[in-house]
Motif scaffolding. Structure first.
Motif, mmCIF file in Angstrom:
data_model
loop_
_atom_site.group_PDB
_atom_site.id
_atom_site.type_symbol
_atom_site.label_atom_id
_atom_site.label_comp_id
_atom_site.label_asym_id
_atom_site.label_seq_id
_atom_site.Cartn_x
_atom_site.Cartn_y
_atom_site.Cartn_z
ATOM 1 N N GLY A 1 0.826 -1.201 0.000
ATOM 2 C CA GLY A 1 0.000 0.000 0.000
ATOM 3 C C GLY A 1 0.858 1.248 0.000
ATOM 4 N N GLN A 2 0.207 2.359 -0.041
ATOM 5 C CA GLN A 2 0.907 3.637 -0.065
ATOM 6 C C GLN A 2 0.743 4.288 1.299
ATOM 7 N N ASN A 3 1.846 4.801 1.833
ATOM 8 C CA ASN A 3 1.805 5.421 3.145
ATOM 9 C C ASN A 3 2.562 6.732 3.115
ATOM 10 N N ILE A 4 1.896 7.806 3.495
ATOM 11 C CA ILE A 4 2.531 9.126 3.519
ATOM 12 C C ILE A 4 2.273 9.750 4.879
ATOM 13 N N ASP A 5 3.339 10.121 5.577
ATOM 14 C CA ASP A 5 3.206 10.665 6.929
ATOM 15 C C ASP A 5 3.730 12.085 7.010
ATOM 16 N N GLN A 6 2.964 12.927 7.677
ATOM 17 C CA GLN A 6 3.414 14.278 7.966
ATOM 18 C C GLN A 6 2.780 14.683 9.287
ATOM 19 N N ASN B 1 7.978 18.228 7.547
ATOM 20 C CA ASN B 1 8.546 16.989 7.028
ATOM 21 C C ASN B 1 7.471 16.068 6.479
ATOM 22 N N CYS B 2 7.874 15.268 5.505
ATOM 23 C CA CYS B 2 6.976 14.282 4.902
ATOM 24 C C CYS B 2 7.787 13.030 4.601
ATOM 25 N N THR B 3 7.348 11.903 5.117
ATOM 26 C CA THR B 3 8.001 10.633 4.782
ATOM 27 C C THR B 3 6.997 9.763 4.052
ATOM 28 N N TYR B 4 7.503 8.961 3.130
ATOM 29 C CA TYR B 4 6.597 8.156 2.321
ATOM 30 C C TYR B 4 7.151 6.764 2.066
ATOM 31 N N GLN B 5 6.252 5.812 1.955
ATOM 32 C CA GLN B 5 6.571 4.467 1.464
ATOM 33 C C GLN B 5 5.524 4.154 0.407
ATOM 34 N N THR B 6 5.939 4.132 -0.831
ATOM 35 C CA THR B 6 5.000 3.874 -1.924
ATOM 36 C C THR B 6 5.594 2.850 -2.884
ATOM 37 N N SER B 7 4.738 2.173 -3.593
ATOM 38 C CA SER B 7 5.199 1.202 -4.597
ATOM 39 C C SER B 7 5.466 1.969 -5.878
ATOM 40 N N GLY B 8 6.683 2.434 -6.024
ATOM 41 C CA GLY B 8 7.040 3.266 -7.163
ATOM 42 C C GLY B 8 7.018 4.734 -6.769
ATOM 43 N N PHE B 9 7.738 5.521 -7.522
ATOM 44 C CA PHE B 9 7.818 6.958 -7.214
ATOM 45 C C PHE B 9 8.078 7.702 -8.509
ATOM 46 N N LEU C 1 2.206 24.266 -4.835
ATOM 47 C CA LEU C 1 3.343 25.041 -4.345
ATOM 48 C C LEU C 1 4.647 24.626 -5.021
ATOM 49 N N SER C 2 4.913 23.296 -5.015
ATOM 50 C CA SER C 2 6.217 22.866 -5.519
ATOM 51 C C SER C 2 6.183 21.414 -5.954
ATOM 52 N N TYR C 3 7.216 21.049 -6.705
ATOM 53 C CA TYR C 3 7.330 19.703 -7.254
ATOM 54 C C TYR C 3 8.799 19.298 -7.259
ATOM 55 N N ASN C 4 9.078 18.104 -6.742
ATOM 56 C CA ASN C 4 10.440 17.546 -6.781
ATOM 57 C C ASN C 4 10.368 16.153 -7.381
ATOM 58 N N VAL C 5 11.274 15.863 -8.306
ATOM 59 C CA VAL C 5 11.362 14.497 -8.821
ATOM 60 C C VAL C 5 12.794 13.968 -8.661
ATOM 61 N N LEU C 6 13.763 14.898 -8.602
ATOM 62 C CA LEU C 6 15.153 14.510 -8.371
ATOM 63 C C LEU C 6 15.559 14.949 -6.971
ATOM 64 N N ASP C 7 16.584 14.309 -6.412
ATOM 65 C CA ASP C 7 17.073 14.672 -5.087
ATOM 66 C C ASP C 7 17.583 16.106 -5.089
ATOM 67 N N GLY C 8 17.363 16.766 -3.966
ATOM 68 C CA GLY C 8 17.914 18.104 -3.821
ATOM 69 C C GLY C 8 16.861 19.116 -3.436
ATOM 70 N N LEU D 1 14.024 16.980 -1.449
ATOM 71 C CA LEU D 1 13.679 15.562 -1.627
ATOM 72 C C LEU D 1 14.912 14.686 -1.488
ATOM 73 N N SER D 2 14.747 13.573 -0.756
ATOM 74 C CA SER D 2 15.737 12.494 -0.743
ATOM 75 C C SER D 2 14.987 11.206 -1.079
ATOM 76 N N ARG D 3 15.176 10.719 -2.291
ATOM 77 C CA ARG D 3 14.446 9.517 -2.720
ATOM 78 C C ARG D 3 14.922 8.277 -1.973
ATOM 79 N N SER D 4 16.223 8.197 -1.671
ATOM 80 C CA SER D 4 16.733 7.007 -0.973
ATOM 81 C C SER D 4 16.159 6.909 0.437
ATOM 82 N N LYS D 5 15.846 8.047 1.035
ATOM 83 C CA LYS D 5 15.302 8.044 2.403
ATOM 84 C C LYS D 5 13.782 8.129 2.406
ATOM 85 N N GLY D 6 13.171 8.293 1.261
ATOM 86 C CA GLY D 6 11.713 8.436 1.221
ATOM 87 C C GLY D 6 11.273 9.638 2.042
#
Lengths: 113, 113
Positions: A1-6, A21-29, A46-53, A64-69
């Motif tokens: 499932g998809q889980n997003i916490d803030q 802060n926002c942490t996520y566990q999703t199947s795919g990103f 407001l904003s959009y991130n797809v790459l780290d930084g 965004l840090s994709r490795s850390k979700g």
């Protein structure tokens, strides 16, 4: 499932900085969005991130840090009008439909004088 | 004005009634969505249409039936309304399925008595 916490709620003083802060566990990103929603109104982008930084847009920055979700939204030089809910949303791929956006529960920010 | 518009803004009705909410966008977008935001402020996707074709259908009771007469319109019809249907319903649109920022309508606050 998809889980997003803030966090549910944060309080800060006018002129200060707040980090949501926002942490996520999703199947795919396929990207992470931040939306602002004032009470009784529609969410606005407001904003959009797809790459780290860090992406900076005036007083607002998103990281965004994709490795850390993990992502955060940074609001600088807080103004009273920044009192609103801030929604973190993750886009992930689904069959046949391309992508889908799943929202976290939102963080209500209260700016005090 | 270019925007996503919804009617009505407020809807108060009795349990068991059937009601419709209309949505129109003049942004020239291909994709439209219906979201439900409950009292805890969680924003959950219900349906998505791309060029009049249903592409996302979440686990929503079949009392809810979306209809897209053309790609600028996405209406939501609800049969046999229940107390738990009380929520704010947002229509949104994006250029393509889930790849771009979504633009939200002002919302329809549905109260079922």
């Amino acid at each position: 499932g998809q889980n997003i916490d803030q966090p549910t709620e944060m309080t800060a003083t006018e002129g200060a900085i707040v980090q949501i802060n926002c942490t996520y566990q999703t199947s795919g990103f396929n990207g992470l969005f931040w939306y602002q929603q004032h009470a009784g109104e529609a969410p606005t982008f407001l904003s959009y991130n797809v790459l780290d930084g860090l992406e900076e847009k005036g007083r607002f920055s998103s990281f965004l840090s994709r490795s850390k979700g993990y992502s955060y939204l940074l609001l600088k030089e807080l103004q009273m009008k920044d009192s609103a809910s801030y929604l973190c949303a993750v886009r992930f791929p689904i069959k046949a439909a391309g992508n889908k956006l799943t929202f976290g529960g939102g963080t209500r920010v209260l700016v005090k004088p | 004005d270019t925007a996503v518009s919804q009617t009505p803004k407020y809807l108060v009705t009795q349990m068991g009634n059937d009601k419709s909410i209309k949505c129109e966008q003049n942004l020239g977008h291909d994709t439209m969505y219906w979201y439900k935001q409950d009292s805890k402020k969680f924003l959950k996707i219900m349906f998505s249409y791309n060029n009049k074709e249903l592409i996302i259908n979440e686990t929503v009771p079949n009392r809810f039936s979306p209809k897209s007469p053309d790609k600028a319109h996405l209406n939501l019809h609800i049969n046999s309304l229940e107390l738990g249907d009380s929520a704010v319903y947002f229509c949104a649109s994006s250029q393509s399925p889930g790849r771009d920022e979504q633009f939200f309508g002002p919302g329809t606050r549905l109260t079922v008595l």
